[in-house]
Design an enzyme around this catalytic site. Structure first.
Site, PDB file in Angstrom:
ATOM      1  CD  GLU A  13     -40.318 -84.803 -50.352  1.00 17.83           C
ATOM      2  OE1 GLU A  13     -39.726 -83.737 -50.875  1.00 17.83           O
ATOM      3  OE2 GLU A  13     -41.447 -84.831 -49.723  1.00 17.83           O
ATOM      4  N   GLY A  79     -35.133 -76.479 -52.503  1.00 17.91           N
ATOM      5  CA  GLY A  79     -34.141 -75.834 -53.525  1.00 17.91           C
ATOM      6  C   GLY A  79     -32.809 -75.342 -52.712  1.00 17.91           C
ATOM      7  CG  MET A 193     -43.128 -75.458 -51.751  1.00 17.91           C
ATOM      8  SD  MET A 193     -43.916 -76.309 -53.420  1.00 17.91           S
ATOM      9  CE  MET A 193     -45.420 -75.054 -53.236  1.00 17.91           C
ATOM     10  CD  GLU A 194     -44.033 -79.290 -48.485  1.00 15.56           C
ATOM     11  OE1 GLU A 194     -42.946 -79.299 -48.274  1.00 15.56           O
ATOM     12  OE2 GLU A 194     -44.603 -79.243 -49.732  1.00 15.56           O
ATOM     13  CG  ASP A 217     -34.567 -77.520 -57.112  1.00 12.41           C
ATOM     14  OD1 ASP A 217     -34.581 -76.272 -56.788  1.00 12.41           O
ATOM     15  OD2 ASP A 217     -35.262 -78.335 -56.207  1.00 12.41           O
TER      16      ASP A 217
HETATM   17  N1  ADE Z   1     -38.479 -78.150 -53.033  1.00 11.53           N
HETATM   18  C1  ADE Z   1     -37.390 -78.740 -53.915  1.00 11.53           C
HETATM   19  N2  ADE Z   1     -37.098 -77.734 -54.680  1.00 11.53           N
HETATM   20  C2  ADE Z   1     -37.926 -76.597 -54.471  1.00 11.53           C
HETATM   21  C3  ADE Z   1     -37.936 -75.494 -55.117  1.00 11.53           C
HETATM   22  N3  ADE Z   1     -37.088 -75.034 -55.915  1.00 11.53           N
HETATM   23  N4  ADE Z   1     -38.781 -74.606 -54.565  1.00 11.53           N
HETATM   24  C4  ADE Z   1     -39.902 -74.748 -53.769  1.00 11.53           C
HETATM   25  N5  ADE Z   1     -39.782 -76.091 -53.202  1.00 11.53           N
HETATM   26  C5  ADE Z   1     -39.118 -76.992 -53.574  1.00 11.53           C
END
Ligand code: ADE
Length: 249
Positions: A13, A79, A193-194, A217
């Site tokens: 990233e 995501g 996640m952050e 995704d």
């Molecule tokens: N970062 C990118 N894709 C993710 C996902 N599916 N879940 C959590 N963090 C992500």
């Protein structure tokens, strides 16, 4: 002139940003490399937080206490959760929430105890700069990404969204889990996640925060494979282009 912090969770990233800061030497604190330098003529500190809320919060605390940064920008992938939030789209946070915070019945679900806050607001001016930068990058994709990469990920369709980003210590990789998140938080655009952890730390320090995420995704049964392909091919140039344009503003 206090620096602006640029934070990403993974090497992919930030690699393209670090590549244009070639003469800088990192300082290692708590096992993280903090790269002081300049981007678009502005003093910056660029750092890899590592993955997850605690790793990101530790990194943010060092940036604030040790480097005295005047703002924190988070960049990376996420995501897609919201309807129409597709792979390759860009999401700029207006608000961030920790979807796995739940001290109920002591406090309402999602509220961070003793702050009275579930949704941390991103700084409006910084978020506006990131959104304007993202629009420019999306409008000029061929200057940022090779044609075959654009075609592989259908990036000519890519759009900007602004709203709620949710964070938690889970890589969301099943359709059932993303459906549960959508049910609990119908306006969530993206999950990572952050971000909300860094937003909380910045709130405590009274320092402005903003986040931009490219969708890698759909947080479904294909998330793991889609994430890997996107991170390998697209995430780094996309992030770097948006952050550089935002700093130039
Ligand atoms: N970062 C990118 N894709 C993710 C996902 N599916 N879940 C959590 N963090 C992500």
């Amino acid at each position: 002139d206090a620096p602006i912090a640029i934070v990403g969770a993974m090497h992919e990233e930030l690699a393209a940003l670090l590549a244009v800061m070639p003469d800088e030497q990192p300082e290692t604190i708590a096992g993280r490399e903090f790269w002081r330098g300049h981007l678009e003529g502005r003093p910056v500190v660029v750092v890899l937080s590592r993955i997850g809320k605690a790793a990101a919060a530790t990194t943010a605390a060092v940036l604030l206490a040790r480097y005295g940064v005047r703002a924190v920008l988070f960049t990376g992938v996420a995501g897609g959760l919201g309807d129409g939030v597709a792979v390759g789209d860009v999401v700029v946070a207006r608000e961030l929430l920790q979807h796995d915070m739940d001290a109920s019945p002591l406090f309402p679900r999602h509220e961070v105890p003793l702050t009275g806050i579930a949704r941390f607001a991103a700084d409006a001016a910084l978020a506006g700069a990131l959104a304007a930068a993202a629009e420019e990058v999306l409008a000029a994709l061929p200057t940022h990404l090779p044609a075959e990469v654009q075609a592989e990920f259908a990036l000519t369709q890519a759009r900007l969204h602004r709203g709620l980003i949710v964070s938690g210590d889970r890589f969301v990789a099943t359709a059932a889990e993303s459906a549960a998140l959508r049910a609990a938080l119908p306006d969530a655009l993206a999950v990572e996640m952050e971000g909300a952890a860094v937003a909380q730390v910045c709130h405590d320090w009274g320092v402005p925060f903003a986040a931009v995420r490219t969708i890698s995704d759909r947080a479904d049964d294909a998330a793991h494979a889609d994430f890997g392909r996107f991170v390998a091919r697209v995430a780094s140039p996309f992030s770097a282009a948006i952050v550089r344009r935002a700093l130039a503003r």
